[in-house]
Design a protein around this motif. Structure first.
Motif, mmCIF file in Angstrom:
data_model
loop_
_atom_site.group_PDB
_atom_site.id
_atom_site.type_symbol
_atom_site.label_atom_id
_atom_site.label_comp_id
_atom_site.label_asym_id
_atom_site.label_seq_id
_atom_site.Cartn_x
_atom_site.Cartn_y
_atom_site.Cartn_z
ATOM 1 N N ALA A 249 0.840 -1.205 0.000
ATOM 2 C CA ALA A 249 0.000 0.000 0.000
ATOM 3 C C ALA A 249 0.874 1.253 0.000
ATOM 4 N N LYS A 250 1.928 1.244 0.796
ATOM 5 C CA LYS A 250 2.813 2.409 0.856
ATOM 6 C C LYS A 250 3.508 2.635 -0.489
ATOM 7 N N GLU A 251 3.902 1.558 -1.137
ATOM 8 C CA GLU A 251 4.546 1.686 -2.449
ATOM 9 C C GLU A 251 3.565 2.228 -3.489
ATOM 10 N N MET A 252 2.322 1.738 -3.437
ATOM 11 C CA MET A 252 1.306 2.249 -4.362
ATOM 12 C C MET A 252 1.059 3.734 -4.140
ATOM 13 N N ARG A 253 0.955 4.144 -2.873
ATOM 14 C CA ARG A 253 0.708 5.551 -2.574
ATOM 15 C C ARG A 253 1.846 6.427 -3.075
ATOM 16 N N SER A 254 3.050 5.935 -2.961
ATOM 17 C CA SER A 254 4.207 6.728 -3.373
ATOM 18 C C SER A 254 4.251 6.940 -4.881
ATOM 19 N N GLU A 259 -1.912 16.248 -10.242
ATOM 20 C CA GLU A 259 -1.936 16.912 -11.535
ATOM 21 C C GLU A 259 -0.995 18.114 -11.577
ATOM 22 N N HIS A 260 -0.880 18.843 -10.470
ATOM 23 C CA HIS A 260 -0.059 20.050 -10.454
ATOM 24 C C HIS A 260 1.246 19.785 -9.710
ATOM 25 N N PRO A 261 2.400 20.118 -10.300
ATOM 26 C CA PRO A 261 3.697 19.815 -9.676
ATOM 27 C C PRO A 261 3.871 20.401 -8.284
ATOM 28 N N ARG A 262 3.216 21.530 -7.986
ATOM 29 C CA ARG A 262 3.447 22.169 -6.687
ATOM 30 C C ARG A 262 2.906 21.350 -5.520
ATOM 31 N N PHE A 263 2.070 20.312 -5.829
ATOM 32 C CA PHE A 263 1.537 19.454 -4.780
ATOM 33 C C PHE A 263 2.383 18.189 -4.572
ATOM 34 N N ARG A 264 3.395 17.982 -5.373
ATOM 35 C CA ARG A 264 4.029 16.665 -5.404
ATOM 36 C C ARG A 264 4.906 16.348 -4.211
ATOM 37 N N LYS A 265 5.126 17.301 -3.313
ATOM 38 C CA LYS A 265 5.885 17.010 -2.099
ATOM 39 C C LYS A 265 4.978 17.004 -0.882
#
Length: 273
Positions: A249-254, A259-265
């Motif tokens: 599950a953790k691997e799938m979530r990662s 959609e927007h790069p600013r949310f990717r962290k």
């Protein structure tokens, strides 16, 4: 009593050389158990090769497992008598990934949707046409599409026709095997909205087989994770998937990218906003 019960299902495929069968076989499903209740959707997540499509075929009665049971409304679909099997076939429908290979290219939309009606209903020609038009309109198409052939539709439109065919008999359960994965993001969103509306309007139940976490989150009530033929996690709420500490599950979530790069962290939940 649950609508669908999958009980300790194990299934294998034999391996063979160019000349003959080998002595060993490959286990693709191992001791799978879960249930689906009336009016709910179970999202079944898994990567390619996890055994998702094989499980779908087993549930649909297309591939008999070596061990275990598939109970639909309390009846074992592989051992029950013919009248019950016919009733099960009516109430258990499917929509597959490839909308084009799921239809006969020589048949019009009208003929495609008419097939199950002709097999199970006794309608006059006028009643059947009226029913088909209503189904087309219900999935966002219209009467002018009746005489069109598959190549005249987009992938999203043709998948709507496959859905219209699947709901034509008002089934209890629809198995959706990667039903939106071949569509672009706009059509995916439209089809998922349609499926949610149909579920609410007709009290449908779904088994939503997918590798797409976002799609599963959008439509599912509960979630299961299939990995190498084993059901490694089963969540009674889809939200539990995002707090699970299971490595798969953790691997799938990662792997989820917003959609927007600013949310990717940001945290995992932000990925689905």
């Amino acid at each position: 009593m649950s609508l669908l019960q999958v009980k300790e299902v194990t299934h294998s495929y034999g391996s063979r050389t160019f000349f003959n069968w080998k002595d060993h076989s490959k286990t693709v499903l191992s001791d799978i158990s879960f249930s689906i209740e009336d009016g709910t959707c179970l999202g079944l997540l898994g990567s390619s090769g996890a055994g998702k499509s094989t499980l779908g075929k087993v549930i649909l009665g297309l591939e008999r497992p070596q061990n275990g049971q598939i109970l639909f409304q309390g009846h074992d679909i592989y051992t029950t008598d013919k009248p019950i099997r016919q009733k099960i076939r009516r109430n258990l429908q499917a929509v597959f990934q490839d909308s084009y290979s799921s239809v006969n290219p020589r048949m019009t939309a009208e003929r495609i949707i008419a097939e199950p009606l002709e097999n199970y209903e006794k309608l006059t020609a006028a009643e059947q046409k009226r029913t088909i038009v209503e189904l087309l309109e219900r999935v966002g198409l219209s009467e002018k599409d009746l005489k069109k052939y598959p190549h005249q539709f987009s992938g999203g439109q043709l998948q709507r026709i496959n859905i219209a065919r699947a709901i034509s008999l008002k089934p209890k359960l629809i198995v959706l095997d990667e039903a939106v994965s071949s569509l672009d993001m706009v059509n995916q969103a439209l089809i998922l909205t349609l499926l949610n509306e149909l579920k609410a309007d007709f009290g449908l139940s779904y088994l939503f087989i997918t590798h797409d976490i976002k799609a599963a989150y959008e439509i599912s009530d509960t979630l299961g994770v299939l990995e190498k033929g084993e059901l490694v996690e089963l969540y009674q709420s889809k939200h539990q998937f995002f707090t699970s500490e299971h490595p798969v599950a953790k691997e799938m979530r990662s792997s989820i990218l917003p959609e927007h790069p600013r949310f990717r962290k940001h945290g995992d939940r932000a990925h689905l906003r």
